[in-house]
Design an enzyme around this catalytic site. Structure first.
Site, PDB file in Angstrom:
ATOM      1  N   HIS A 123       0.758  -1.352  -0.137  1.00  0.00           N
ATOM      2  CA  HIS A 123       0.123   0.133  -0.143  1.00  0.00           C
ATOM      3  C   HIS A 123       0.733   1.058  -0.042  1.00  0.00           C
ATOM      4  O   HIS A 123       0.433   2.314  -0.695  1.00  0.00           O
ATOM      5  CB  HIS A 123      -0.981   0.001   1.115  1.00  0.00           C
ATOM      6  CG  HIS A 123      -2.322  -0.773   0.895  1.00  0.00           C
ATOM      7  ND1 HIS A 123      -2.316  -2.078   1.020  1.00  0.00           N
ATOM      8  CD2 HIS A 123      -3.487  -0.211   0.830  1.00  0.00           C
ATOM      9  CE1 HIS A 123      -3.748  -2.352   0.809  1.00  0.00           C
ATOM     10  NE2 HIS A 123      -4.422  -1.198   0.528  1.00  0.00           N
ATOM     11  N   LYS A 169      -9.661  -7.297   8.646  1.00  0.00           N
ATOM     12  CA  LYS A 169     -10.430  -7.643   9.810  1.00  0.00           C
ATOM     13  C   LYS A 169     -10.180  -6.505  10.638  1.00  0.00           C
ATOM     14  O   LYS A 169      -9.219  -5.683  10.571  1.00  0.00           O
ATOM     15  CB  LYS A 169     -10.016  -8.834  10.788  1.00  0.00           C
ATOM     16  CG  LYS A 169      -8.230  -8.684  11.157  1.00  0.00           C
ATOM     17  CD  LYS A 169      -7.765 -10.012  11.930  1.00  0.00           C
ATOM     18  CE  LYS A 169      -6.470  -9.920  12.218  1.00  0.00           C
ATOM     19  NZ  LYS A 169      -6.017  -9.143  13.113  1.00  0.00           N
TER      20      LYS A 169
END
Lengths: 183, 280
Positions: free
Chosen positions: A36, A102
């Site tokens: 990222h 999550k």
């Protein structure tokens, strides 16, 4: 149980509601912290992404290496919050439609999801063996030098997830916790 | 003096890395069955079932329970009558981690420098804690620790006036802020006393105790029970999605401290409460 296939269109994504159980089939991409960071640095420097994320899903995972004869090792979700600084840009400017991970997300990510039409799915943290059973193919497509953090292209079949945060900003974590809180 | 060869240590550590990452103890299975029976949230119950199903597949095939096979935390109890020959203890342990993580197809998650962040490619160096004890045995415990739960842990220097109420408040605060991130149902390791660096060590060590086993001191055991009840009243539940079972257990370890100090450390452990031990 809903079944969806990638790439996703905006209408499908907007029809999903927090708490829906969904089975995903098709192509999804992996990406976590280092990937990222590199993607966003590339975009800010005026470059292009190594993969086209429009209408696609990123799965926040760093899998275990595949054993001989296997497609992939354990492959459960990692904590999504670490990708929060990078996700809004990918959603708003690159058309990312979905994320699988999550844990909770930041207000900035949720705002971008609402405006651009993107959904946040949850996979069960720690259930890496079960998740890997739904991955039929895996190949590294970018940033191979990052090892477990490289970007993989995964072909998944009935990959089980739950809608965690929908395009209206409903958050399953807040809803679930409020229902069972006793203090 | 008893001799233990470095290569024996390496082979043992390699085996323990693989075993710890794929096989959970009988105490875990009991705790999870009890959790499933207690959980009222339908989604929470479903998640507890899936986690057990996952752990069963992992143990049967010696596959990692979770893709985050962690940093290898190695606890060593070295009897002072033991002489290690053929190499040094830490090199032998690191060689074992290198071998275990490679041969077991475990994920290598260690970067060489926290600022430059290049993966070392073999999951070394391990984090090694050594205690010198009486006798001529060498006890090695490998406890792979993933970052999802480790990152949600914390330490705080309380004042003696904060007392037990302050300790409870801090432990609950850490658990509340962690929410679903550390993959509940969690095990909560608490270290109380010592000083700044001793308290987290105690908290981590507390995670090694079998689930369901209380501290031998009554007042400490009572605090464990109280904290467990308070944490399970938070509503966080399995994976943070709501429910009655947020923690499988709370384990506290204590140590003498300074008249002016009350350090408290909270080390959270995800549901995959992994560790494996061997005695040489």
């Amino acid at each position: 149980m809903l079944k969806i296939t990638t790439p996703l269109d905006e209408a499908t994504v907007r029809s999903l509601k927090a708490g829906d159980q969904v089975l995903i089939s098709g192509i999804i991409y992996t990406g976590r912290d280092a990937a990222h960071k590199r993607m966003v640095e590339t975009l800010r420097a005026g470059g292009e992404l190594p993969v086209d994320l429009r209408d696609q899903i990123i799965y926040y995972v760093g899998p275990c290496p595949a054993r001989p004869g296997k497609v992939i090792g354990s492959a459960g979700p990692t904590t999504s919050g670490r990708m929060d600084p990078y996700a809004p840009l990918l959603i708003r400017e690159k058309g990312l439609r979905g994320m699988i991970g999550k844990g909770g997300r930041s207000p900035e990510v949720i705002k971008a999801m609402q405006e651009a039409g993107a959904v946040y799915f949850l996979a069960i943290g720690g259930a890496g063996v079960l998740m890997a059973r739904h991955i039929k193919k895996a190949e590294v497509v970018a940033y191979e030098d990052l090892g477990p953090e490289a970007i993989y292209r995964l072909e998944v079949e009935d990959f089980p997830v739950i809608v965690g945060i929908d395009t209206l900003g409903n958050d399953l974590y807040a809803i679930g916790r409020a229902e069972y809180r006793r203090v | 003096m008893r001799e233990v060869r470095a290569e024996e240590i390496t082979a043992t550590v390699a085996r323990l890395c693989i075993e710890a990452c794929s096989v959970l103890g009988p105490d875990w299975w009991q705790a999870m069955a009890a959790a499933e029976a207690k959980e009222e949230a339908p989604l929470g119950r479903d998640i507890l079932k899936k986690l057990q199903e996952n752990a069963l597949l992992a143990a049967e095939n010696l596959e990692p329970i979770c893709q985050d096979t962690g940093v290898a935390v190695v606890f060593v109890e070295l009897g002072q009558q033991v002489h290690i020959s053929g190499g040094n203890l830490y090199d032998a342990i690191n060689a074992g981690v290198r071998q275990g993580y490679t041969e077991g197809y475990l994920r290598k998650s260690v970067v060489d420098d926290p600022l430059l962040r290049r993966n070392t490619g073999d999951n070394t160096p391990a984090i090694i804690h050594t205690e010198i004890v009486d006798g001529d045995h060498l006890k090695i415990t490998v406890a792979p620790k993933g970052a999802g739960s480790e990152n949600m842990s914390g330490v705080k220097m309380l004042k003696p006036a904060d007392g037990v109420a302050g300790i409870k408040k801090y432990v609950l605060q850490v658990v509340e802020e962690a929410g679903g991130n550390p993959c509940p149902p969690i095990v909560v390791g608490v270290g109380i006393g010592g000083n700044l660096e001793k308290a987290p060590y105690l908290a981590k060590k507390a995670l090694l105790r079998p689930l369901g086993q209380r501290h031998p001191l009554k007042h400490v055991a009572a605090l464990e029970e109280e904290l467990l009840a308070a944490i399970n009243a938070s509503g966080i539940g399995p994976q943070g999605l709501g429910g009655r079972v947020t923690a499988l257990d709370v384990h506290i370890e204590i140590y003498p401290t300074h008249i002016a100090s009350l350090p408290v450390a909270v080390n959270l452990q995800c549901h995959a409460a992994r560790h494996a031990t061997a005695i040489l």
